[in-house]
Design a protein around this motif. Structure first.
Motif, mmCIF file in Angstrom:
data_model
loop_
_atom_site.group_PDB
_atom_site.id
_atom_site.type_symbol
_atom_site.label_atom_id
_atom_site.label_comp_id
_atom_site.label_asym_id
_atom_site.label_seq_id
_atom_site.Cartn_x
_atom_site.Cartn_y
_atom_site.Cartn_z
ATOM 1 N N GLU A 34 -32.019 39.044 18.553
ATOM 2 C CA GLU A 34 -30.903 39.960 18.795
ATOM 3 C C GLU A 34 -30.137 40.221 17.494
ATOM 4 O OE1 GLU A 34 -31.491 37.163 20.702
ATOM 5 O OE2 GLU A 34 -32.422 38.313 22.327
ATOM 6 N N GLU A 35 -29.941 39.168 16.703
ATOM 7 C CA GLU A 35 -29.276 39.338 15.413
ATOM 8 C C GLU A 35 -30.091 40.274 14.521
ATOM 9 O OE1 GLU A 35 -27.584 36.664 11.687
ATOM 10 O OE2 GLU A 35 -28.954 35.743 13.119
ATOM 11 N N VAL A 36 -31.387 40.055 14.469
ATOM 12 C CA VAL A 36 -32.270 40.898 13.651
ATOM 13 C C VAL A 36 -32.262 42.335 14.154
ATOM 14 C CG1 VAL A 36 -34.664 41.279 12.959
ATOM 15 C CG2 VAL A 36 -33.707 38.977 12.880
ATOM 16 N N ALA A 37 -32.187 42.524 15.464
ATOM 17 C CA ALA A 37 -32.103 43.882 16.006
ATOM 18 C C ALA A 37 -30.873 44.599 15.451
ATOM 19 C CB ALA A 37 -32.067 43.846 17.534
ATOM 20 N N GLY A 38 -29.776 43.868 15.272
ATOM 21 C CA GLY A 38 -28.584 44.438 14.652
ATOM 22 C C GLY A 38 -28.816 44.821 13.200
ATOM 23 N N TRP A 39 -29.536 43.971 12.458
ATOM 24 C CA TRP A 39 -29.869 44.310 11.072
ATOM 25 C C TRP A 39 -30.665 45.605 11.038
ATOM 26 C CZ3 TRP A 39 -32.534 39.300 8.835
ATOM 27 C CH2 TRP A 39 -31.634 38.231 8.860
ATOM 28 N N ILE A 40 -31.683 45.687 11.910
ATOM 29 C CA ILE A 40 -32.548 46.868 11.905
ATOM 30 C C ILE A 40 -31.745 48.119 12.228
ATOM 31 C CG2 ILE A 40 -34.477 47.985 13.102
ATOM 32 C CD1 ILE A 40 -35.818 45.182 13.179
ATOM 33 N N ALA A 41 -30.813 48.028 13.155
ATOM 34 C CA ALA A 41 -29.951 49.179 13.456
ATOM 35 C C ALA A 41 -29.158 49.579 12.206
ATOM 36 C CB ALA A 41 -29.016 48.852 14.613
ATOM 37 N N GLU A 42 -28.657 48.588 11.461
ATOM 38 C CA GLU A 42 -27.942 48.887 10.210
ATOM 39 C C GLU A 42 -28.875 49.525 9.194
ATOM 40 O OE1 GLU A 42 -26.289 45.210 8.788
ATOM 41 O OE2 GLU A 42 -25.030 44.945 10.567
ATOM 42 N N TRP A 43 -30.102 48.984 9.066
ATOM 43 C CA TRP A 43 -31.060 49.529 8.108
ATOM 44 C C TRP A 43 -31.417 50.969 8.464
ATOM 45 C CZ3 TRP A 43 -34.835 44.770 8.413
ATOM 46 C CH2 TRP A 43 -34.243 43.667 7.784
ATOM 47 N N GLN A 44 -31.530 51.267 9.756
ATOM 48 C CA GLN A 44 -31.852 52.628 10.178
ATOM 49 C C GLN A 44 -30.714 53.592 9.844
ATOM 50 O OE1 GLN A 44 -32.599 51.572 14.286
ATOM 51 N NE2 GLN A 44 -34.805 51.847 14.045
ATOM 52 N N GLN A 45 -29.484 53.150 9.969
ATOM 53 C CA GLN A 45 -28.318 54.001 9.702
ATOM 54 C C GLN A 45 -28.006 54.123 8.212
ATOM 55 O OE1 GLN A 45 -25.304 52.108 12.045
ATOM 56 N NE2 GLN A 45 -26.197 52.739 13.985
ATOM 57 N N ALA A 46 -28.493 53.182 7.419
ATOM 58 C CA ALA A 46 -28.149 53.148 5.990
ATOM 59 C C ALA A 46 -28.570 54.412 5.253
ATOM 60 C CB ALA A 46 -28.771 51.913 5.337
ATOM 61 N N TRP A 47 -29.676 55.003 5.672
ATOM 62 C CA TRP A 47 -30.173 56.211 5.005
ATOM 63 C C TRP A 47 -29.102 57.294 4.977
ATOM 64 C CZ3 TRP A 47 -34.164 57.339 1.994
ATOM 65 C CH2 TRP A 47 -34.494 58.680 1.795
ATOM 66 N N GLU A 48 -28.428 57.493 6.100
ATOM 67 C CA GLU A 48 -27.399 58.537 6.186
ATOM 68 C C GLU A 48 -26.228 58.257 5.249
ATOM 69 O OE1 GLU A 48 -27.627 61.470 7.806
ATOM 70 O OE2 GLU A 48 -29.675 60.820 8.261
ATOM 71 N N GLY A 49 -25.900 56.995 5.049
ATOM 72 C CA GLY A 49 -24.783 56.636 4.179
ATOM 73 C C GLY A 49 -25.103 56.677 2.699
ATOM 74 N N GLU A 50 -26.376 56.740 2.359
ATOM 75 C CA GLU A 50 -26.858 56.852 0.975
ATOM 76 C C GLU A 50 -26.380 55.718 0.069
ATOM 77 O OE1 GLU A 50 -27.822 61.419 0.178
ATOM 78 O OE2 GLU A 50 -25.689 60.980 0.014
ATOM 79 N N GLN A 51 -26.107 54.550 0.648
ATOM 80 C CA GLN A 51 -25.753 53.395 -0.189
ATOM 81 C C GLN A 51 -26.873 52.378 -0.242
ATOM 82 O OE1 GLN A 51 -21.947 52.025 1.183
ATOM 83 N NE2 GLN A 51 -20.899 53.748 0.255
ATOM 84 N N SER A 52 -27.799 52.465 0.714
ATOM 85 C CA SER A 52 -29.013 51.665 0.677
ATOM 86 C C SER A 52 -30.079 52.388 1.482
ATOM 87 C CB SER A 52 -28.784 50.249 1.221
ATOM 88 O OG SER A 52 -28.578 50.271 2.610
#
Length: 193
Positions: free
Chosen positions: A62-80
């Motif tokens: 479940e914790e890793v699922a949260g990381w993956i959600a962050e990684w998926q959203q990071a593209w839009e923020g252009e910081q990672s």
């Protein structure tokens, strides 16, 4: 206040298009993360070498699922920008490669990676890092990519060298790992290397 030099890359350089899938041409694919990758990432983070060289631990899927959600959203923020490194034929997770600390205006980012235990010794990290670097320089127009690792992590130093990153120096007592403070090697590639 205006800058004295122009921006290397404008805002929107990454987020104006979907995150790409990047084949390495030698059996690997860098692809955006999927929710169903959580069990494989969690399993990878149970490896003692991941614990030794990374500052993050994964207590649950479940914790890793949260990381993956962050990684998926990071593209839009252009910081990672984060990619799963998978086998081109089977889609089995072999590792991760990323651009972190992206500064578009300066054309600068830091490359980071890890590999699963089963993928080690097969050149996965260096091949993925080289492919990501080619894309960042040739397709996007970054000027400089940096890569840091603990000086005691000789395998990571070999990855950096094989991927064309020049050792520039040592950052003393720069990162706290579970066994204490580590000096870090700083490697870099610049446009045209």
């Amino acid at each position: 206040m205006p800058y004295t030099a122009g921006l290397v890359l404008p805002a929107g350089t990454l987020s104006s298009a979907p995150q790409p899938v990047l084949p390495t041409g030698d059996g690997l694919v860098l692809r955006p993360w999927r929710a169903e990758d959580a069990p494989a990432v969690h399993a990878a983070f149970q490896d003692p070498l991941i614990h030794q060289w990374h500052i993050r631990a994964a207590d649950s899927e479940e914790e890793v699922a949260g990381w993956i959600a962050e990684w998926q959203q990071a593209w839009e923020g252009e910081q990672s920008a984060q990619w799963a490194v998978v086998d081109a034929d089977t889609d089995v997770l072999l590792g991760r490669v990323a651009l972190r600390g992206i500064q578009l205006g300066e054309g600068l980012a830091e490359v980071a990676y890890w590999t699963t235990g089963a993928a080690r010794g097969r050149g996965v990290a260096s091949r993925a890092t080289a492919a990501l670097s080619r894309w960042a320089f040739d397709e996007i127009g970054f000027h400089r990519l940096e890569l840091s690792h603990a000086t005691a992590n000789e395998a990571s130093c070999r990855v950096a060298e094989k991927a064309g990153f020049t050792l520039e120096g040592t950052k003393r007592s720069a990162v706290l790992h579970q066994d204490g403070w580590h000096d870090m090697h700083l490697h870099a590639r610049v446009q045209g290397d």
